[in-house]
Scaffold this motif. Structure first.
Motif, PDB file in Angstrom:
ATOM      1  N   PHE A 263      -4.712  26.420   3.916  1.00 17.70           N
ATOM      2  CA  PHE A 263      -3.383  26.977   4.118  1.00 17.70           C
ATOM      3  C   PHE A 263      -2.498  26.049   4.953  1.00 17.70           C
ATOM      4  O   PHE A 263      -1.278  26.007   4.774  1.00 17.70           O
ATOM      5  CB  PHE A 263      -3.482  28.343   4.788  1.00 17.70           C
ATOM      6  CG  PHE A 263      -4.014  29.440   3.895  1.00 17.70           C
ATOM      7  CD1 PHE A 263      -4.141  29.255   2.534  1.00 17.70           C
ATOM      8  CD2 PHE A 263      -4.393  30.672   4.433  1.00 17.70           C
ATOM      9  CE1 PHE A 263      -4.624  30.262   1.702  1.00 17.70           C
ATOM     10  CE2 PHE A 263      -4.874  31.688   3.618  1.00 17.70           C
ATOM     11  CZ  PHE A 263      -4.988  31.487   2.244  1.00 17.70           C
TER      12      PHE A 263
ATOM     13  N   ASP B 224       0.232  23.249   3.649  1.00 11.31           N
ATOM     14  CA  ASP B 224       1.644  23.521   3.361  1.00 11.31           C
ATOM     15  C   ASP B 224       2.550  23.303   4.566  1.00 11.31           C
ATOM     16  O   ASP B 224       3.772  23.464   4.455  1.00 11.31           O
ATOM     17  CB  ASP B 224       1.812  24.970   2.877  1.00 11.31           C
ATOM     18  CG  ASP B 224       1.192  25.218   1.511  1.00 11.31           C
ATOM     19  OD1 ASP B 224       0.969  24.236   0.778  1.00 11.31           O
ATOM     20  OD2 ASP B 224       0.926  26.388   1.196  1.00 11.31           O
TER      21      ASP B 224
ATOM     22  N   THR C 187      -4.263  36.869   3.054  1.00 14.31           N
ATOM     23  CA  THR C 187      -3.687  36.091   1.965  1.00 14.31           C
ATOM     24  C   THR C 187      -2.879  34.912   2.495  1.00 14.31           C
ATOM     25  O   THR C 187      -2.579  34.827   3.702  1.00 14.31           O
ATOM     26  CB  THR C 187      -2.759  36.957   1.114  1.00 14.31           C
ATOM     27  OG1 THR C 187      -1.650  37.389   1.930  1.00 14.31           O
ATOM     28  CG2 THR C 187      -3.491  38.186   0.587  1.00 14.31           C
ATOM     29  N   LYS C 188      -2.505  34.047   1.592  1.00 13.80           N
ATOM     30  CA  LYS C 188      -1.663  32.915   1.951  1.00 13.80           C
ATOM     31  C   LYS C 188      -0.305  33.386   2.450  1.00 13.80           C
ATOM     32  O   LYS C 188       0.273  32.799   3.368  1.00 13.80           O
ATOM     33  CB  LYS C 188      -1.488  32.000   0.735  1.00 13.80           C
ATOM     34  CG  LYS C 188      -0.894  30.641   1.044  1.00 13.80           C
ATOM     35  CD  LYS C 188      -0.958  29.743  -0.186  1.00 13.80           C
ATOM     36  CE  LYS C 188      -0.533  28.330   0.150  1.00 13.80           C
ATOM     37  NZ  LYS C 188      -0.658  27.419  -1.023  1.00 13.80           N
TER      38      LYS C 188
ATOM     39  N   LYS D 147       1.397  32.736   6.065  1.00 10.68           N
ATOM     40  CA  LYS D 147       2.767  32.223   6.188  1.00 10.68           C
ATOM     41  C   LYS D 147       3.554  33.033   7.206  1.00 10.68           C
ATOM     42  O   LYS D 147       4.317  32.476   8.010  1.00 10.68           O
ATOM     43  CB  LYS D 147       3.455  32.267   4.828  1.00 10.68           C
ATOM     44  CG  LYS D 147       4.900  31.790   4.839  1.00 10.68           C
ATOM     45  CD  LYS D 147       5.530  31.928   3.460  1.00 10.68           C
ATOM     46  CE  LYS D 147       7.002  31.505   3.490  1.00 10.68           C
ATOM     47  NZ  LYS D 147       7.633  31.679   2.159  1.00 10.68           N
TER      48      LYS D 147
END
Length: 240
Positions: A20, A23, A102-103, A107
């Motif tokens: 992750f 990004d 989750t991604k 975030k």
């Protein structure tokens, strides 16, 4: 650019965070460890800006790690245990990622970091760091959610191991604070310790009944709280 360290005893957990992090080029991974002792050593050595910190690790828990740090970096907890979420408020964590996440959830945590606004820290400040000496609300756990309740709605507080149960008129909630910590946070003009395991809201007292050389206190939710002999002087001070 922020230096990042990962402390997680699960290899899969470390791999996921690293994936992750790809990004976010401004978040540079400088080290990863799989136990609490190495986490202390490496954090004190590298002084990272951000640590993704597991809670249940060999050697030291995540919270124990924090107690041994020379400087406290930004912390994002990454754990499979939801019961420690309330305690995360105490250390002003940026976020609390509950595995599996989750991604998109990852975030959200990073965005809170980048904006320098921690929803957890913000809420903790509003609840436990008000301008007044004592908070008007406290954070409690209800099922798997964290909610706030007004202190005036608390009928009584019951010790529950290292935690506390906060009783309202029709519900009992779990607090990660021990009863001694809650006693310090609650307004002594309103809340009175009557037993090593009990604190009552004086505004919620319905009646007192003599029980031997002490009293039983009936609260307005009809629950009965016993006054121990060691706290009788406190009760006598409020009697006319």
């Amino acid at each position: 650019m922020k230096k990042v360290l990962i402390a997680d005893d699960e290899k899969a957990g470390r791999i996921l965070i690293k994936e992750f992090l790809e990004d976010y080029p401004n978040l540079v991974l400088i080290a990863e460890v799989n136990n609490g002792v190495d986490a202390i050593n490496e954090i004190n050595r590298f002084k990272p800006d951000l640590v993704f910190l597991d809670i249940q690790m060999p050697g030291k828990t995540g919270f124990e790690v924090l107690n041994h740090l020379e400087e406290i970096p930004d912390i994002i907890f990454s754990t499979a245990y939801d019961e420690y979420a309330l305690k995360a408020f105490e250390v002003h964590a940026v976020d609390y990622l509950l595995k599996p996440y989750t991604k998109e959830r990852f975030k959200t945590a990073v965005e809170r970091l980048n904006s320098s606004i921690s929803k957890i820290g913000e809420l903790a400040q509003s609840v436990f760091m008000e301008d007044t000496a004592y908070p008007s609300r406290v954070l409690v756990q209800y099922n798997k959610k964290l909610i706030t309740i007004k202190c005036e709605h608390i009928v009584w507080v019951e010790a529950y191991g290292d935690y506390s149960k906060v009783h309202t008129h029709d519900q009992a909630y779990l607090s990660n604070f021990g009863i001694g910590d809650l006693e310090e946070k609650l307004d002594p003009k309103l809340f009175l310790r009557v037993h090593r395991s009990s604190i009552i809201n004086l505004d919620r007292v319905k009646e007192l009944k003599r029980y031997g050389k002490s009293y039983d206190v009936t609260m307005d939710n009809e629950e009965i709280v016993r006054v121990s002999r060691g706290y009788m002087d406190a009760i006598k001070k409020i009697m006319l």
